[in-house]
Design a protein around this motif. Structure first.
Motif, PDB file in Angstrom:
ATOM      1  N   LEU A 250       0.729  -0.995  -0.102  1.00  0.00           N
ATOM      2  CA  LEU A 250       0.045  -0.054   0.022  1.00  0.00           C
ATOM      3  C   LEU A 250       0.908   1.321  -0.008  1.00  0.00           C
ATOM      4  CD1 LEU A 250      -2.375  -1.056   2.849  1.00  0.00           C
ATOM      5  CD2 LEU A 250      -3.059  -0.871   0.444  1.00  0.00           C
ATOM      6  N   SER A 251       0.517   2.265  -0.565  1.00  0.00           N
ATOM      7  CA  SER A 251       1.060   3.698  -0.668  1.00  0.00           C
ATOM      8  C   SER A 251       0.851   4.097   0.804  1.00  0.00           C
ATOM      9  CB  SER A 251       0.711   4.373  -1.909  1.00  0.00           C
ATOM     10  OG  SER A 251      -0.772   4.884  -1.551  1.00  0.00           O
ATOM     11  N   ASN A 252       1.611   5.506   0.814  1.00  0.00           N
ATOM     12  CA  ASN A 252       1.421   6.112   2.151  1.00  0.00           C
ATOM     13  C   ASN A 252      -0.148   6.721   2.068  1.00  0.00           C
ATOM     14  OD1 ASN A 252       3.009   6.219   4.198  1.00  0.00           O
ATOM     15  ND2 ASN A 252       4.318   7.808   3.364  1.00  0.00           N
ATOM     16  N   GLY A 253      -0.549   7.149   0.983  1.00  0.00           N
ATOM     17  CA  GLY A 253      -1.937   7.602   0.889  1.00  0.00           C
ATOM     18  C   GLY A 253      -2.836   6.548   1.238  1.00  0.00           C
ATOM     19  N   ALA A 254      -2.736   5.414   0.762  1.00  0.00           N
ATOM     20  CA  ALA A 254      -3.900   4.523   1.132  1.00  0.00           C
ATOM     21  C   ALA A 254      -3.497   4.022   2.569  1.00  0.00           C
ATOM     22  CB  ALA A 254      -3.471   3.197   0.193  1.00  0.00           C
ATOM     23  N   LEU A 255      -2.518   3.880   3.196  1.00  0.00           N
ATOM     24  CA  LEU A 255      -2.317   3.632   4.540  1.00  0.00           C
ATOM     25  C   LEU A 255      -2.714   4.467   5.422  1.00  0.00           C
ATOM     26  CD1 LEU A 255       1.222   2.156   4.255  1.00  0.00           C
ATOM     27  CD2 LEU A 255      -0.320   0.989   4.976  1.00  0.00           C
ATOM     28  N   GLN A 256      -3.299   5.926   5.064  1.00  0.00           N
ATOM     29  CA  GLN A 256      -3.686   6.872   5.973  1.00  0.00           C
ATOM     30  C   GLN A 256      -5.224   6.195   6.503  1.00  0.00           C
ATOM     31  OE1 GLN A 256      -2.262   9.616   7.200  1.00  0.00           O
ATOM     32  NE2 GLN A 256      -0.507   9.136   5.952  1.00  0.00           N
ATOM     33  N   ALA A 257      -5.444   5.504   5.990  1.00  0.00           N
ATOM     34  CA  ALA A 257      -7.085   4.886   6.273  1.00  0.00           C
ATOM     35  C   ALA A 257      -6.895   3.831   7.322  1.00  0.00           C
ATOM     36  CB  ALA A 257      -7.782   4.557   5.216  1.00  0.00           C
ATOM     37  N   HIS A 258      -5.664   3.523   7.613  1.00  0.00           N
ATOM     38  CA  HIS A 258      -5.435   2.375   8.395  1.00  0.00           C
ATOM     39  C   HIS A 258      -4.857   2.597  10.071  1.00  0.00           C
ATOM     40  CE1 HIS A 258      -6.118  -1.227   5.850  1.00  0.00           C
ATOM     41  NE2 HIS A 258      -5.518  -0.229   4.900  1.00  0.00           N
ATOM     42  N   THR A 259      -5.198   1.718  10.862  1.00  0.00           N
ATOM     43  CA  THR A 259      -4.625   1.802  12.174  1.00  0.00           C
ATOM     44  C   THR A 259      -3.541   0.613  12.462  1.00  0.00           C
ATOM     45  OG1 THR A 259      -6.319   0.542  13.224  1.00  0.00           O
ATOM     46  CG2 THR A 259      -6.641   2.938  13.181  1.00  0.00           C
ATOM     47  N   PHE A 260      -3.040   0.577  13.592  1.00  0.00           N
ATOM     48  CA  PHE A 260      -2.189  -0.723  13.924  1.00  0.00           C
ATOM     49  C   PHE A 260      -2.900  -1.736  13.692  1.00  0.00           C
ATOM     50  CE2 PHE A 260       0.012  -3.601  16.443  1.00  0.00           C
ATOM     51  CZ  PHE A 260       1.200  -3.929  16.244  1.00  0.00           C
ATOM     52  N   SER A 261      -4.019  -1.797  14.241  1.00  0.00           N
ATOM     53  CA  SER A 261      -4.747  -3.062  14.470  1.00  0.00           C
ATOM     54  C   SER A 261      -5.344  -3.507  13.230  1.00  0.00           C
ATOM     55  CB  SER A 261      -6.063  -2.663  15.539  1.00  0.00           C
ATOM     56  OG  SER A 261      -6.911  -3.711  15.466  1.00  0.00           O
ATOM     57  N   SER A 262      -5.680  -2.557  12.357  1.00  0.00           N
ATOM     58  CA  SER A 262      -6.090  -2.922  11.000  1.00  0.00           C
ATOM     59  C   SER A 262      -4.991  -3.662  10.208  1.00  0.00           C
ATOM     60  CB  SER A 262      -6.982  -1.643  10.255  1.00  0.00           C
ATOM     61  OG  SER A 262      -6.102  -0.843   9.867  1.00  0.00           O
ATOM     62  N   LEU A 263      -3.736  -3.224  10.442  1.00  0.00           N
ATOM     63  CA  LEU A 263      -2.672  -3.767   9.585  1.00  0.00           C
ATOM     64  C   LEU A 263      -2.044  -4.889  10.127  1.00  0.00           C
ATOM     65  CD1 LEU A 263      -0.743  -0.346   8.837  1.00  0.00           C
ATOM     66  CD2 LEU A 263      -2.163  -1.747   7.113  1.00  0.00           C
ATOM     67  N   PHE A 264      -2.060  -4.954  11.540  1.00  0.00           N
ATOM     68  CA  PHE A 264      -1.434  -6.236  11.970  1.00  0.00           C
ATOM     69  C   PHE A 264      -2.497  -7.035  12.804  1.00  0.00           C
ATOM     70  CE2 PHE A 264       1.967  -3.013  11.277  1.00  0.00           C
ATOM     71  CZ  PHE A 264       2.869  -3.771  10.529  1.00  0.00           C
ATOM     72  N   GLY A 265      -3.676  -6.799  12.998  1.00  0.00           N
ATOM     73  CA  GLY A 265      -4.374  -7.626  13.749  1.00  0.00           C
ATOM     74  C   GLY A 265      -4.393  -7.437  15.220  1.00  0.00           C
ATOM     75  N   LEU A 266      -3.656  -6.613  15.696  1.00  0.00           N
ATOM     76  CA  LEU A 266      -3.465  -6.541  17.203  1.00  0.00           C
ATOM     77  C   LEU A 266      -3.724  -5.098  17.821  1.00  0.00           C
ATOM     78  CD1 LEU A 266       0.000  -8.206  17.554  1.00  0.00           C
ATOM     79  CD2 LEU A 266      -2.040  -9.357  18.153  1.00  0.00           C
ATOM     80  N   SER A 267      -4.299  -5.076  19.124  1.00  0.00           N
ATOM     81  CA  SER A 267      -4.166  -3.661  19.491  1.00  0.00           C
ATOM     82  C   SER A 267      -2.878  -3.479  20.074  1.00  0.00           C
ATOM     83  CB  SER A 267      -5.039  -3.695  20.747  1.00  0.00           C
ATOM     84  OG  SER A 267      -4.710  -4.342  21.914  1.00  0.00           O
ATOM     85  N   MET A 268      -2.565  -2.057  20.237  1.00  0.00           N
ATOM     86  CA  MET A 268      -1.220  -1.743  20.762  1.00  0.00           C
ATOM     87  C   MET A 268      -1.145  -2.358  22.219  1.00  0.00           C
ATOM     88  SD  MET A 268      -0.111   0.354  18.550  1.00  0.00           S
ATOM     89  CE  MET A 268       1.010   1.247  19.179  1.00  0.00           C
ATOM     90  N   SER A 269      -2.035  -2.299  22.891  1.00  0.00           N
ATOM     91  CA  SER A 269      -1.607  -3.087  24.292  1.00  0.00           C
ATOM     92  C   SER A 269      -1.239  -4.514  24.064  1.00  0.00           C
ATOM     93  CB  SER A 269      -2.709  -3.184  25.040  1.00  0.00           C
ATOM     94  OG  SER A 269      -4.168  -3.684  24.554  1.00  0.00           O
ATOM     95  N   GLN A 270      -1.930  -5.171  23.141  1.00  0.00           N
ATOM     96  CA  GLN A 270      -1.239  -6.572  22.966  1.00  0.00           C
ATOM     97  C   GLN A 270       0.030  -6.491  22.191  1.00  0.00           C
ATOM     98  OE1 GLN A 270      -4.787  -7.541  20.292  1.00  0.00           O
ATOM     99  NE2 GLN A 270      -5.661  -9.009  21.745  1.00  0.00           N
ATOM    100  N   LEU A 271       0.458  -5.674  21.407  1.00  0.00           N
ATOM    101  CA  LEU A 271       1.738  -5.440  20.852  1.00  0.00           C
ATOM    102  C   LEU A 271       2.730  -5.355  21.870  1.00  0.00           C
ATOM    103  CD1 LEU A 271       3.909  -4.956  18.633  1.00  0.00           C
ATOM    104  CD2 LEU A 271       3.340  -2.477  18.890  1.00  0.00           C
ATOM    105  N   PHE A 272       2.508  -4.737  23.064  1.00  0.00           N
ATOM    106  CA  PHE A 272       3.394  -4.404  24.093  1.00  0.00           C
ATOM    107  C   PHE A 272       3.483  -5.711  24.871  1.00  0.00           C
ATOM    108  CE2 PHE A 272       2.460   0.395  23.295  1.00  0.00           C
ATOM    109  CZ  PHE A 272       3.817   0.464  22.952  1.00  0.00           C
TER     110      PHE A 272
END
Length: 663
Positions: A250-272
């Motif tokens: 995805l380009s940077n423009g397309a990635l603007q619609a995403h969050t960490f969760s939508s890209l990697f399937g985890l919440s930030m707390s799960q990442l940590f």
């Protein structure tokens, strides 16, 4: 123009650009544009570079690019030296900001205005790698007759655009050489170097955010081809580098619609949570494509908390529990590393780049520089970033310890080894440094009779305390520093030649404060550090007129002098918003007035045509004379003058301007 992620290809593939069928179409379109600008192939190149004042302004506008690019250019030039080539950095308009090259080729390039201050856009120079790469926003090779202007057809040029962290073109990196010396791997080197600059710009822009570095192959983490994606602590997407976009598809423009969760399937707390349990700090993630990647998570700031609900909760302001990932949470302040010393000066960044290549490789480091330039601070940063950072850092000032005690201080002693020795003896500094770093400051002042023993200890990795027959094996990394000319001491028989070469692994020189371009940043950092020690809230600002005085001053005591001056000025300005001239110490102001008086006397120099000139102009003319005395050898002249090659080139340009004015 919409940016499409440019895949990172190995050198053997990138080198095949010369055979790509679309190259012919690209060059044909560039020639059409050149003709539409009113250019004619037989025209002579435009020899009107911008004024030096305008060039300085353009460099200031591209300060981050300029700062991060210079050490990369040095490294790139080291790989192509003596190949009739030069390395060029331009801004987004194609204006050359800086160049490095073989002296003989630079003279030829100068004949077609391929020098700092000249603009190489297609509108000015027709089809050329710099202008065409910027017009097409892609890596471009323009070889020989591909150039629109016949005068430029002796060149072969490989250029790559440089993007800022948000995908905007901010400049270009180019290698230009004699077309007879074309090498198919040049474009690969340019691509990799441009990406190195982009990654450094990216890291600087998001240093306080959460950065995820990833690749499908764990061994590629930490290399140029790793993907880097930055998020807010709540998980909102900020940006991705070229490799990150390519791997995510995805380009940077397309990635603007995403969050960490939508890209990697985890919440930030799960990442940590995953980071807490990770082996060697590496976690496993899955891309939207289903590809599994290895990743490292960086977060240099110390947040109070991270929303428990992940990205969406963070954006909605939902309160959450504090997350304290291992290595990311608040705790005792870590010692300053090399990143902390990187305050924007290109010379300091070049030093740091060299040091990173040898840290942990058992290569001794020699730090040169005037008194007060921060040699010990640099040594401590080397230790902090080394694999030995959990071990001790032991500093020995060879100039401050009495000569009759330095041997016992360095190697230790047994009880009764000499009159006044303590009971139970003493542990030497070398043994105290075991498992860590030994810093030998002012090594040039070490007594000659001890230099042989130090050499033996370093070679055998063992010490024997005074009065003892014991041999104790040690494992230390050695960093030395001096403000003296060790080569001269060796020549005069005051320093052992074999010890000199034992310590002379990597030699780096710290610039004097007056030679640095980051005085404002250094002053502000010192002021904040001093205020933090005083625990008295926000420090006062430094008035611009005071900063102007600082820029004109020579700073014989360098950073140490500036630090002491600011400490005094901060106390004098207590309760006020600004540090003004009234808060500066009298001795500093007196010294400044005396030096201004000396400069006024020196300014009576007259050019051959009878034109008076300033001291800086006298300096430029003197440097030109030195270059002539060395038969045009820039490197030899720079070494004789004790300045960098870049400074010599700059002063030559200034002298040329003076000659034109005088004529």
């Amino acid at each position: 123009m919409t940016f499409q992620p440019d895949p990172v290809r190995p050198a053997t593939t990138a080198a095949a650009d010369t055979a790509q069928p679309e190259r012919a179409e690209l060059i044909a379109q560039a020639h059409q544009r050149s003709a539409s600008y009113g250019l004619r192939p037989y025209e002579s190149p435009d020899f009107c570079p911008v004024l030096q004042s305008e060039l300085r302004t353009r460099i200031e506008r591209s300060q981050s690019l300029f700062t991060y690019a210079l050490p990369v250019m040095e490294t790139l030039y080291d790989q192509i030296v003596n190949t009739q080539s030069m390395v060029i950095l331009t801004d987004a308009d194609g204006l050359i900001l800086h160049s490095l090259g073989d002296d003989d080729f630079l003279a030829r390039a100068d004949k077609v205005a391929l020098r700092a201050g000249a603009e190489w856009s297609e509108a000015r120079r027709g089809t050329n790698a710099i202008g065409t790469a910027l017009a097409e926003n892609r890596a471009t090779l323009v070889h020989g007759a591909d150039h629109f202007l016949e005068a430029n057809q002796f060149l072969t040029c490989s250029c790559m655009t440089i993007l800022d962290p948000y995908g905007k073109t901010v400049g270009a990196l180019d290698v230009t050489g004699d077309q007879r010396g074309f090498h198919k791997h040049t474009m690969a080197l340019v691509r990799m170097s441009a990406q190195m600059i982009e990654n450094q710009l990216f890291g600087n822009a998001f240093r306080d955010m959460v950065c995820v570095r990833f690749h499908s192959r764990a061994e590629f983490l930490g290399t140029l081809v790793e993907g880097i994606v930055s998020f807010t602590p709540g998980g909102r997407f900020l940006s991705a580098n070229r490799s990150g976009q390519f791997q995510l598809g995805l380009s940077n423009g397309a990635l603007q619609a995403h969050t960490f969760s939508s890209l990697f399937g985890l919440s930030m707390s799960q990442l940590f949570d995953a980071v807490r349990e990770a082996q060697a700090g590496i976690v496993q993630l899955q891309l939207p494509s289903g590809v599994k990647v290895s990743a490292r998570v960086e977060w240099k700031s110390t947040p109070a908390s991270v929303p428990a609900g992940g990205a969406d909760a963070g954006r909605a302001g939902t309160p959450g529990t504090a997350i304290a990932p291992r290595g990311l949470a608040a705790g005792p302040e870590r010692p300053a590393g090399l990143d902390d010393l990187d305050t924007g000066d290109a010379q300091i960044r070049a030093v740091i780049t060299k040091l990173r290549k040898v840290i942990g490789k058992d290569i001794p480091v020699m730090v040169l520089g005037e008194t007060g330039t921060g040699k010990e601070l640099m040594a401590r940063a080397i230790h902090a970033d080394s694999p030995r950072h959990t071990g001790p850092f032991i500093a020995v000032n060879c100039a401050s310890i009495p000569e009759n005690l330095i041997e016992s201080e360095l190697f230790g002693y047994e009880e009764g080894a000499f009159t006044g020795a303590r009971k139970k003896g003493g542990i030497g500094k070398m043994l105290l440094a075991n498992g860590g770093t030994l810093f030998l400051d002012e090594i040039g002042d070490m007594p000659l009779h001890l230099q042989g023993r130090l050499l033996r200890a370093l070679q055998e990795r063992a010490v024997s305390p005074l009065g003892s027959n014991k041999v104790i094996h040690i494992d230390v990394s050695v960093v030395c520093a001096t403000n003296r000319n060790l080569r001269e001491l060796v020549a005069n028989g005051q320093f052992r030649e074999d010890l000199y070469y034992r310590l002379n692994g990597l030699v780096v020189r710290l610039p004097a404060l007056r030679e640095r371009s980051d005085l404002d940043v250094v002053a502000g950092k010192l002021l904040r550090q001093g205020q933090a020690e005083a625990a008295a809230g926000e420090p006062p600002r430094i008035k611009e007129s005071v900063m102007e005085l600082f820029r004109r001053y020579r700073w014989p005591g360098n950073i140490r002098q500036l630090c002491n001056l600011l400490r005094t000025a901060r106390l004098m300005a207590e309760g006020e918003a600004e540090i003004t001239e009234d808060h500066l110490p009298d001795d500093f102001l007196d010294d400044l007035r005396e030096r201004q008086g000396d400069a006024a006397v020196a300014a009576t120099h007259v050019l051959p045509g009878g034109q008076p000139t300033r001291l800086a102009e006298v300096e430029a003319l003197a440097i030109v004379a030195t270059v002539k005395a060395h038969q045009g050898n820039i490197s030899a002249a720079a070494k004789a003058l004790g300045i960098s090659r870049n400074t010599v080139y700059r002063k030559i340009e200034e002298a040329r301007g003076l000659t034109r004015q005088a004529g």
